[in-house]
Enzyme design. Sequence first.
Site: not given
Length: 323
Positions: A237, A266, A290
């Site tokens: 993360r 994000e 991601h």
Amino acid sequence: MNKKWKILNTYSEAHLSESMSCLREVAQLDTIALDAKKLSQILPLYDAYFSTLKIKLSKKLVENCPNLKVIATPSTGTDHLPMAYIKQRGIKVISLRQSPELLKKITSTAELTWALLLSLVRRIPASSASVKAGEWRRGDFIGHQFSGKTLGIIGYGRLGQIVANYGLAFGMRVIAYDSDPSIKFERRVIKTGLDELLEQSDVISLHIHLDKHNIGFLNADKMDTMKSDAIIINSSRGAIIDESALLERLAAGRLGGAAVDVIDGEWGNINNHPMVEYARKHDNLLITPHIGGVSYEAQQLAVKYTAMQLNKFIKESVFEYAY
């Protein structure tokens, strides 16, 4: 069941339809591709939400959902959900966090971690772009080999162990740190303290969960103990890294580079995000959106398991792992 449940599902990909078939047996399953604005308009009408990582759910939105009883997220991370308020409301959360047998089958994030490392160190994106521009300039893209280098794993859980094995296969010396003293280490992987790992590693790969205790875990002080040519890889993360400190050291040549699949923030407008702006102008930072768990196989396994747990909750008011 006195009333048929209504489930809002935001996974509209065709290859996931069969994985969710068990939900159609027990509920009205509405599959709708949404943005954050549309979600806020229709989620209040539903009893359950099959959550996507694409949209960050706000406390304010959940406050406006009086019927919401359960959120199912086919992910290990839950930072896209306002967990403190959800727990306060008594809304149940189904995730993959406590499903170790299933997670052993999902290797996509570990595979992407290694792809990020290879792409950065061998300068694959830049060299490919050069060829597309009509150039054939081998000397501009000299990289490094991994054999004989030291790979440091922070977080020696499922993903950390897989990545460690990749490092061993590449002939690397692999060291690892984990705050859990009960973790068992493979005999070829050297257990170290965090300070020792930071000082010795040529490559550091992060595999820890984000929680309130490790926001900004890899901070300026820790980075300053690392080798000046060390590489940082993060597929966990974004908030685990102090991104301002990272960018400052990358720009000053005090780190060899970084490759990340995640950035802090994000879910906002990433066009002007400092990490993205820096990556546009420099080859020593590589960012992907991601996509660690975004493989057909991983998504199908994760979505099917989560759907089955939601099915069980609707029928029996229980699921295998309470959150």
